[in-house]
Design an enzyme around this catalytic site. Structure first.
Site, PDB file in Angstrom:
ATOM      1  N   GLY A   1      53.938  13.725 100.308  1.00  0.00           N
ATOM      2  CA  GLY A   1      53.276  13.800  99.015  1.00  0.00           C
ATOM      3  C   GLY A   1      53.932  12.852  98.027  1.00  0.00           C
ATOM      4  O   GLY A   1      53.298  12.001  97.456  1.00  0.00           O
ATOM      5  N   PHE A   2      55.243  13.032  97.842  1.00  0.00           N
ATOM      6  CA  PHE A   2      56.035  12.155  96.975  1.00  0.00           C
ATOM      7  C   PHE A   2      55.465  12.096  95.565  1.00  0.00           C
ATOM      8  O   PHE A   2      55.535  11.064  94.899  1.00  0.00           O
ATOM      9  CB  PHE A   2      56.146  10.753  97.591  1.00  0.00           C
TER      10      PHE A   2
ATOM     11  N   ARG B   1      74.293  24.846  97.444  1.00  0.00           N
ATOM     12  CA  ARG B   1      74.346  25.257  98.845  1.00  0.00           C
ATOM     13  C   ARG B   1      73.418  24.374  99.687  1.00  0.00           C
ATOM     14  O   ARG B   1      72.291  24.086  99.300  1.00  0.00           O
ATOM     15  CB  ARG B   1      73.886  26.705  98.979  1.00  0.00           C
TER      16      ARG B   1
ATOM     17  N   ASN C   1      70.110  23.804 105.157  1.00  0.00           N
ATOM     18  CA  ASN C   1      69.992  23.310 106.525  1.00  0.00           C
ATOM     19  C   ASN C   1      70.580  21.911 106.530  1.00  0.00           C
ATOM     20  O   ASN C   1      70.042  21.001 105.893  1.00  0.00           O
ATOM     21  CB  ASN C   1      68.518  23.287 106.961  1.00  0.00           C
TER      22      ASN C   1
ATOM     23  N   LYS D   1      70.651  19.616 108.562  1.00  0.00           N
ATOM     24  CA  LYS D   1      69.862  18.526 109.137  1.00  0.00           C
ATOM     25  C   LYS D   1      68.725  18.100 108.196  1.00  0.00           C
ATOM     26  O   LYS D   1      68.566  16.916 107.904  1.00  0.00           O
ATOM     27  CB  LYS D   1      69.269  18.991 110.471  1.00  0.00           C
TER      28      LYS D   1
ATOM     29  N   GLY E   1      68.153  21.379  93.861  1.00  0.00           N
ATOM     30  CA  GLY E   1      67.209  20.459  94.489  1.00  0.00           C
ATOM     31  C   GLY E   1      67.912  19.306  95.173  1.00  0.00           C
ATOM     32  O   GLY E   1      68.954  18.845  94.721  1.00  0.00           O
TER      33      GLY E   1
ATOM     34  N   GLU F   1      65.046  14.505  95.755  1.00  0.00           N
ATOM     35  CA  GLU F   1      64.900  13.254  95.022  1.00  0.00           C
ATOM     36  C   GLU F   1      66.219  12.580  94.653  1.00  0.00           C
ATOM     37  O   GLU F   1      66.237  11.396  94.324  1.00  0.00           O
ATOM     38  CB  GLU F   1      64.094  13.524  93.745  1.00  0.00           C
TER      39      GLU F   1
END
Lengths: 328, 729
Positions: free
Chosen positions: B243-244, B614, B617, B619, B688, B691
């Site tokens: 989407g970006f 935190r 994941n 990866k 987040g 970005e």
């Protein structure tokens, strides 16, 4: 996409006959043609599929020349042992173009016939004398970053986008053409593409009813072969400028200098005066500058592409320095 | 039951770290990865519907004016053509992110070249496309639409202007100062999957398969555009091919498909061509920025000025938020910041990959590099000396702040040489080689989110929300959070996303998805754990769940006793945003080579060190960072939208001519995740990630270009022509 008839002729001559119709187009790999058809830039009534008609072989002739069938894919040509060994400038030029997936489909004949990537040519809602004669040129007063600085006309400043033909021009290869009446002719690659002049719709000398059957490379020559392509993105981008060079030395002096340039004109640009200037001379920065002056003496920029003039000069100097092992 | 939590203060309990399953943070592969790579995860245009018709958008070929007539008869006789739809409800732009209402409608009014004005519908896509191209349209064109952002009067964007102290005085008195103007060109989101929609009505109920990022807003936007109730709309977007920013709001094809499907009483699919995606969705505005930095002998900032000019269509509220991180990244008592918008008739400007910092940070960080040179201070050290204790404009504490650690650890891992930095010290053949660095910053956002987590009687969990996974890893991190909290391996947690029949998630955008929806899932699981604890006869704090077993005793299946247990997790950001400044921070280091003949620049290697709370994941988090660094390389060297100066149309409107970096442009890339827990950022202590990787990275490359060859450029992207023009003799 406009509806079209699809024909798979039984023979080359039949294909040539079908291609006489000005609304018919031959299709080989289709990597350029299908895109243009989707954009309705090309709107043929009939596609003549020339795949399956042979022409997929590379053959060694007894006179030392090498014949590349028109349907040999770019991948096959670039990986052919003879081409890699004797014509590395061609192998490198082909590998500098497009992407692996496109090269797997694109053919030798089709690559010669690929059309300009001018942004105004590919947008049917913009003026373009090449696509729609008389409609004007959007690029001259518009965005001309990709565009030509040599051999332009008031009608068109598009470039020939390819790499392969630039190397073939330096090699002085020949294009074999079959006509619908079974006659054959051979045109030097250097004369195959046209300048826009007042017929910008004409990319090359092919007439209706003519089909490219092969390209012949002359016997191998001595010297260093270089293909240098300049672009901001290192793959899948057309050349801002490119140089194909075959340079041989005898002692300290230049003995051969065959050069051709991409990204500068409506055709692979070959200026025979460069060879005359360079051959017999001692390589030096001053000589390379002189070559740049000669190459670009008539160059004209259109604002956004003004940079191509100094860029071509510098790239030529870099290639000559590398080929002649000269520090500049 | 609803487990509602409004975050008005830090959540220090940090429960996720006390769980036993051990899946949180692990580098697990994407749970939907196999479906995607085997082609069994359908994207918007890939759904099948019986008797589906195909629509193609018709776009304007004038810049401004009105459509006076469309000769529909000319194409209605063509084979297969069903209708030419001209409906005043059709939209002419994509909705801005989080708009929640219809964007500009009334397509007969044209305000940019390429604007959708009608829809041709036919039995096949090819027929529709041909007819769309053949349609005869007459316009009443208004000449003289302004196209050049620097040639028109601009207006100040409210709420962005800061005047603190006296910057002019600080500049005049400074030991060292820099005053530079930096330009960036427009960007396209360039998601792989084009915008597409399939609309299907059953009576007055609409189901729309689409490629969208924020179904929670999109449902309101679509309903508003169509003049129907949200209850009558179901949106589905379980898989989204990137989407970006370009799919934050509903776009033109979705509304057009819905109108056509109703009118024709059959399903209609509308897929935008690549050219249409480029020309009528969203552009990132070009920017014209002035940076003024003043410092004392020690390199401590005394003045900070950042003024930016961006552009948009008249009437659009969005202005590229260039200054977003400039407000708090560095200190300096005398501050002057402003953001101005020029109204021009290029396509809509909106959110594209890290709006604001993606272009503001590179400009700031080039200026910082110049200040470091002026002051004779190592650029890493200069940044370290200017990290403020508190937000310098609002006097707020930071929620957490890892810039210093990222700078130090990044410099060490990269092998940063803090010695003197004179350009052109390293040469390899034709190439000059140099290094550069920059800070990274991206504001942290969270958004309201709901998710239903159910424990099924068979001991598996089901997670349902209308949240999307746009390739970022939402499916996987939700399975990990729920698995961790409920003591289940990830393959026992089913996740259903992208369906508005499920509870409203936060949508994917602004890098807020994982922290927001993850916190809602955390709340639901916390409530489920309470119920389970009661059944075990212990407290929630004492309840240990692992591999479907509670406190080494009863299994989940036994505890559920044949009945499903379900909780709606509802997370709401509270007043905490008024009390803290929350941001992700990081540092970029780059080694770049520049060809001394051709001016070509290539990135040899790049390292990004990031602190973003935190890691859910390791990866997918790393992949997000790799993607961000790739965008940084694009922004630095290749990406640039080009607009025709005469009619303002976007010229390079495909992936061949809009130059995203290719594999060969990406050298060795290393990601260093500086883990932390941020109890303010979200109840799961995550910030987040998506970005941050492009918020400043382009400057590390620009600064490395300068260090390599001595060309100090003030214009992104730094293409060979610009580098050659800036090369000193």
């Amino acid at each position: 996409m406009k509806p079209f008839q699809y024909t798979r002729p039984e023979s080359l001559v039949h294909a040539a006959q079908l291609s006489q119709d000005t609304e018919a187009l031959a299709i080989a790999g289709g990597t350029n043609l299908l895109d243009l058809m989707k954009l309705q830039v090309e709107t043929p009534d009939r596609l003549v599929d020339i795949n399956r008609l042979g022409l997929g072989e590379i053959t060694e002739n007894t006179d030392g020349t090498l014949r590349i069938g028109a349907l040999v894919t770019n991948t096959a040509a670039a990986n052919h042992p003879r081409i890699r060994a004797d014509y590395p400038v061609l192998a490198r030029a082909i590998l500098a173009g497009a992407t692996q997936q496109l090269r797997n489909k694109a053919t030798t004949g089709g690559n010669l016939c690929q059309r300009t990537r001018c942004y105004y040519f590919t947008n049917i809602d913009q003026p373009c004398n090449k696509r729609e004669p008389g409609s004007g040129c959007g690029a001259i007063e518009g965005v001309a970053r990709l565009h030509a600085v040599l051999g332009t006309s008031t009608e068109c400043i598009a470039t020939y986008p390819g790499d392969m033909a630039v190397a073939m021009s330096a090699l002085d290869a020949a294009v074999h053409i079959l006509a619908e009446d079974e006659s054959e002719r051979t045109v030097p690659v250097r004369d195959f593409h046209c300048l826009p002049g007042d017929t910008p719709w004409r990319d090359n000398v092919l007439e209706p009813g003519e089909i490219i059957t092969a390209v012949t490379l002359p016997p191998p020559v001595q010297g260093k072969q270089i293909y240098r392509k300049v672009r901001e993105r290192s793959s899948y981008a057309f050349a801002l400028t490119s140089v194909a060079a075959i340079i041989a030395m005898e002692g300290d002096r230049i003995a051969r200098a065959d050069l051709a340039f991409g990204g500068l004109a409506h055709k692979p640009w070959h200026d025979p005066r460069l060879s005359t200037l360079l051959v017999g001379k001692l390589p030096s920065a001053a000589l390379f500058d002189e070559a740049g002056d000669l190459l670009l003496e008539d160059a004209q920029g259109f604002g956004e592409n003004d940079f191509k003039i100094p860029l071509a000069r510098r790239t030529l100097a870099a290639v000559l320095a590398e080929a002649t092992e000269t520090e500049i | 039951m609803t487990a509602h939590f409004k975050q008005d203060g830090p959540v220090e309990s940090n429960r996720l770290d006390g769980m036993k399953q051990g899946v949180i943070g692990k580098a697990l592969p994407r749970v939907e990865g196999l479906a995607k790579v085997t082609g069994t995860a359908p994207y918007a245009a890939e759904y099948q519907a019986a008797n589906m018709a195909e629509g193609v958008l018709v776009t304007a070929t004038i810049t401004r004016g009105t459509v006076s007539s469309i000769d529909t008869q000319s194409v209605l006789a063509m084979p297969g053509v069903l209708a030419v739809i001209q409906d005043s409800r059709m939209t002419t732009r994509a909705a801005q992110g989080t708009a929640g209402q219809a964007p500009q409608q009334e397509p007969q009014t044209v305000s940019y070249w390429g604007q959708p004005i009608a829809l041709v519908v036919a039995e096949t896509f090819e027929q529709a496309r041909d007819a769309a191209k053949q349609l005869t349209i007459t316009y009443d064109a208004e000449e003289g639409a302004p196209l050049d952002p620097q040639a028109v009067e601009s207006e100040a964007k409210e709420g962005q202007t800061v005047n603190q102290g006296d910057l002019a005085h600080a500049m005049a008195e400074a030991a060292h100062s820099v005053d530079v103007t930096i330009d960036t060109e427009g960007h396209a989101s360039a998601a792989m999957e084009p915008h597409a929609a399939i609309a299907q009505w059953e009576g007055d109920k609409l189901t729309l398969y689409a490629s969208l990022q924020m179904l929670n807003y999109n449902i309101a936007e679509l309903a508003d555009a169509l003049g129907i109730e949200e209850e009558d709309v179901r949106l589905r977007a379980p898989y989204v091919g990137g989407g970006f920013g370009s799919k934050l709001g509903i776009s033109e094809e979705a509304v057009a498909a819905a109108i056509a499907a109703k009118q024709l009483d059959r399903p209609v699919r509308v897929v935008m061509s690549r050219q249409q995606v480029f020309q009528c969705i969203m552009r990132r505005s070009e920017t014209h920025q002035r940076l003024r930095l003043a410092c004392d002998d020690d390199g401590r900032l005394t003045g900070f000025g950042h003024d930016a000019l961006v552009s948009n269509l008249p009437g659009e509220a969005f202005a590229e938020p260039v200054l977003q991180s400039s407000h708090f990244l560095y200190g300096g008592d005398n501050r002057s910041l402003s953001l101005n918008v020029a109204r021009i008739h290029r396509m809509t400007a909106g959110s594209v990959r890290a709006p604001g910092e993606a272009v503001g940070m590179p400009a700031l960080e080039v200026a910082m590099d110049q200040l470091a040179e002026e002051a004779g201070i190592d650029p890493v050290e200069l940044r370290l000396r200017n990290i403020p204790e508190r937000n310098p404009e609002e006097d707020l504490p930071f929620s957490s702040h890892k810039l210093a650690e990222c700078l130090r650890q990044g410099a060490e891992a990269f092998g940063w040489d803090s010695g003197p930095r004179t350009p052109r010290q390293h040469k390899e053949g034709e190439w000059w080689i140099g290094t550069g660095m920059a800070s990274a910053a991206r504001v942290h956002n969270v958004s309201e989110a709901k998710v239903r987590v159910s424990l099924i009687a068979d001991g598996t969990a089901l997670v349902r929300t209308d949240m999307t996974d746009i390739g970022t890893g939402t499916y996987t991190i939700l399975a990990q959070i729920v698995g961790e909290m409920l003591g289940l391996p990830v393959d026992k947690v089913m996740v259903e996303l992208g369906d508005t029949q499920n509870p409203r998630g936060p949508g994917s955008g602004g890098s807020w998805g994982a922290a927001s929806i993850g916190s809602a899932a955390f709340m639901a699981c916390h409530a489920l754990r309470k119920t389970l604890a009661e059944r075990v006869g212990t407290s929630e704090e004492e309840l240990s769940l692992k591999d479907g077993i509670a406190n080494s005793g009863p299994s989940l299946v036994e505890l559920l006793d044949g009945k499903e247990l379900s909780e709606l997790g509802h997370y709401e950001p509270g007043d905490i945003a008024d009390d803290y400044t929350a941001s992700g921070f990081g540092a970029f280091f780059a080694q770049v080579r520049v060809n001394r003949f051709t001016g070509e620049a290539r990135v040899d290697r790049m390292l990004g060190a990031f602190g973003f709370g935190r890691v859910l994941n390791a990866k997918t988090a790393r992949s997000q960072c790799l993607g961000g660094i790739t965008w940084s390389i694009g922004a630095a060297l290749t990406e640039s939208l080009m607009f025709d100066p005469n009619d303002g149309h976007l010229v390079n409107c495909d992936l061949a001519e809009y130059h995203m970096p290719v594999h060969r442009d990406i050298g060795e890339v290393e990601v260093l995740m500086v883990e932390e827990r941020d109890p303010v950022a979200s109840p799961i202590q995550a910030k987040g990630i998506g970005e941050l990787g492009m918020c400043g990275g382009a400057a590390a490359i620009a600064n490395a270009i300068y260090n390599a060859c001595g060309a100090r450029l003030h214009h992104f992207p730094m293409t060979p022509d610009r580098i050659l023009a800036a090369l000193p003799d």
